[in-house]
Design an enzyme around this catalytic site. Structure first.
Site, mmCIF file in Angstrom:
data_model
loop_
_atom_site.group_PDB
_atom_site.id
_atom_site.type_symbol
_atom_site.label_atom_id
_atom_site.label_comp_id
_atom_site.label_asym_id
_atom_site.label_seq_id
_atom_site.Cartn_x
_atom_site.Cartn_y
_atom_site.Cartn_z
ATOM 1 N N HIS A 72 39.478 53.742 26.925
ATOM 2 C CA HIS A 72 40.276 53.670 28.150
ATOM 3 C C HIS A 72 40.767 52.235 28.343
ATOM 4 O O HIS A 72 41.917 51.990 28.626
ATOM 5 C CB HIS A 72 39.448 54.149 29.346
ATOM 6 C CG HIS A 72 40.223 54.197 30.620
ATOM 7 N ND1 HIS A 72 39.694 54.623 31.800
ATOM 8 C CD2 HIS A 72 41.499 53.864 30.896
ATOM 9 C CE1 HIS A 72 40.624 54.556 32.755
ATOM 10 N NE2 HIS A 72 41.707 54.092 32.228
ATOM 11 N N GLU A 120 47.901 48.056 29.315
ATOM 12 C CA GLU A 120 46.538 47.520 29.265
ATOM 13 C C GLU A 120 46.551 46.035 28.901
ATOM 14 O O GLU A 120 45.760 45.251 29.410
ATOM 15 C CB GLU A 120 45.675 48.320 28.288
ATOM 16 C CG GLU A 120 45.371 49.738 28.756
ATOM 17 C CD GLU A 120 44.431 49.785 29.977
ATOM 18 O OE1 GLU A 120 43.431 49.055 29.995
ATOM 19 O OE2 GLU A 120 44.725 50.555 30.918
ATOM 20 N N HIS A 124 45.271 43.613 31.699
ATOM 21 C CA HIS A 124 43.894 43.182 31.413
ATOM 22 C C HIS A 124 43.777 42.224 30.226
ATOM 23 O O HIS A 124 43.117 41.211 30.326
ATOM 24 C CB HIS A 124 43.010 44.408 31.151
ATOM 25 C CG HIS A 124 43.097 45.413 32.238
ATOM 26 N ND1 HIS A 124 42.581 45.189 33.490
ATOM 27 C CD2 HIS A 124 43.683 46.642 32.291
ATOM 28 C CE1 HIS A 124 42.819 46.237 34.267
ATOM 29 N NE2 HIS A 124 43.494 47.128 33.570
#
Ligand SMILES: *[C@@H]1O[C@H](CO)[C@@H](O)[C@H](O)[C@H]1NC(C)=O
Ligand SMILES: *[C@@H]1O[C@H](CO)[C@@H](O)[C@H](O)[C@H]1NC(C)=O
Ligand SMILES: *[C@@H]1O[C@H](CO)[C@@H](O)[C@H](O)[C@H]1NC(C)=O
Ligand SMILES: *[C@@H]1O[C@H](CO)[C@@H](O)[C@H](O)[C@H]1NC(C)=O
Ligand SMILES: *[C@@H]1O[C@H](CO)[C@@H](O)[C@H](O)[C@H]1NC(C)=O
Length: 264
Positions: A72, A120, A124
């Site tokens: 994830h 992502e 992040h």
């Protein structure tokens, strides 16, 4: 060169040197200031129940090559600075593409896998990129694949503990955490998450593993876990939550035809 210009030259040289030293020093200081995060969450999800948490079945798609737990995300916690200035292109991930498609696919019809990875990275990865070994898109995704190989949940559950996906058999949280203990250590290092299906059954959906910056297990950010990504699962039944102690927990098999109702 006469004496005067030689002296001036020397002074200029020394000033130049001082300036360089100072700016290096400032750069280091700035880098340290912007790179204070200590912990990472590595989240793995089970494709068999991923779609239960989405409120619109048409948004979900499980590619036929997906048979195991997928990534994830890898999220540094309590970050100060994310370098939005660092763009990512599909060509950056050319060599990793086959493995990323296998272990980090988008399960949403509306989002390509590359767009998932890109999101992502922007949200992040770029915030973690102030640390050696994570400081480029390719390095970040490579690290995630290494972690995925290391945290082999399929093997820990299925091969080593006999916890296999099933519609008619349930497990207790203690069975699952016991099976994961060899790879995650004690209970404090990881959160086992469930989601409720339409029939109110608790279903295993995600494992969140806490890591230190040096990638060892067991990081515990003191003042809460800080901002985490928006939960993907917001409805219709309940968001993902820690699996409850005293209830039956299901581990549904992947259904490619009916990803939202694997066990109806
Ligand atoms: C479900 O998703 C599809 C594709 O994204 C969309 O066309 C459709 O309108 C959605 N249905 C509802 C009820 O939201
Ligand atoms: C998927 O999980 C199964 C069951 O543990 C394992 O045998 C298989 O090697 C895994 N496949 C990949 C590609 O990791
Ligand atoms: C239980 O579920 C498995 C697959 O999930 C199936 O193969 C098996 O036949 C089921 N057993 C019963 C008794 O329904
Ligand atoms: C990794 O970091 C943690 C927390 O900072 C520290 O306690 C631990 O000793 C480090 N381990 C290694 C192998 O460097
Ligand atoms: C689906 O869930 C999203 C996010 O919670 C929400 O914005 C949307 O209105 C929901 N759609 C339906 C058809 O329930």
């Amino acid at each position: 060169m006469d004496m005067l210009s030689q002296a001036l030259y020397l002074v200029a040289f020394q000033i130049g040197l001082t300036l360089t030293v100072k700016s290096d020093h400032q750069r280091d200081k700035q880098q340290t200031k912007f790179c204070t995060w200590k912990c990472l969450t590595f989240a793995l999800q089970w494709p068999g129940s991923f779609c239960l948490g989405l409120n619109n079945s048409t948004e979900c798609r499980i590619p036929s090559n997906i048979k195991n737990w997928t990534i994830h995300g890898l999220w540094p916690l309590k970050v100060q600075h994310c370098c939005q200035c660092w763009p990512i292109f599909h060509s950056d991930l050319k060599e990793l593409d086959p493995e990323l498609n296998q272990f980090w696919p988008s399960l949403l019809k509306t989002q390509s896998s590359f767009n998932f990875w890109k999101d992502e990275w922007v949200k992040h990865g770029s915030c973690a990129a102030c640390v050696e070994g994570i400081n480029s898109p390719a390095r970040y995704f490579q690290l995630c694949l290494i972690l995925r190989r290391h945290f082999d949940i399929d093997r820990a559950l299925s091969a080593d503990a006999g916890i296999k996906p099933s519609c008619n058999q349930s497990y207790q949280l203690d069975d699952i955490s016991g099976a994961l203990a060899p790879i995650t250590g004690n209970d404090q290092n990881a959160e086992i998450q469930c989601i409720k299906d339409e029939k109110g059954r608790e279903v295993l959906v995600q494992l969140k593993i806490l890591l230190s910056r040096n990638l060892t297990l067991g990081c515990h950010p003191k003042e809460g876990r800080g901002a985490e990504p928006e939960p993907v699962w917001q409805g219709p039944n309940s968001p993902a939550h820690p699996c409850p102690q005293k209830s039956a927990i299901f581990y549904f098999p992947i259904s490619y035809e009916h990803p939202r109702q694997p066990c109806d």
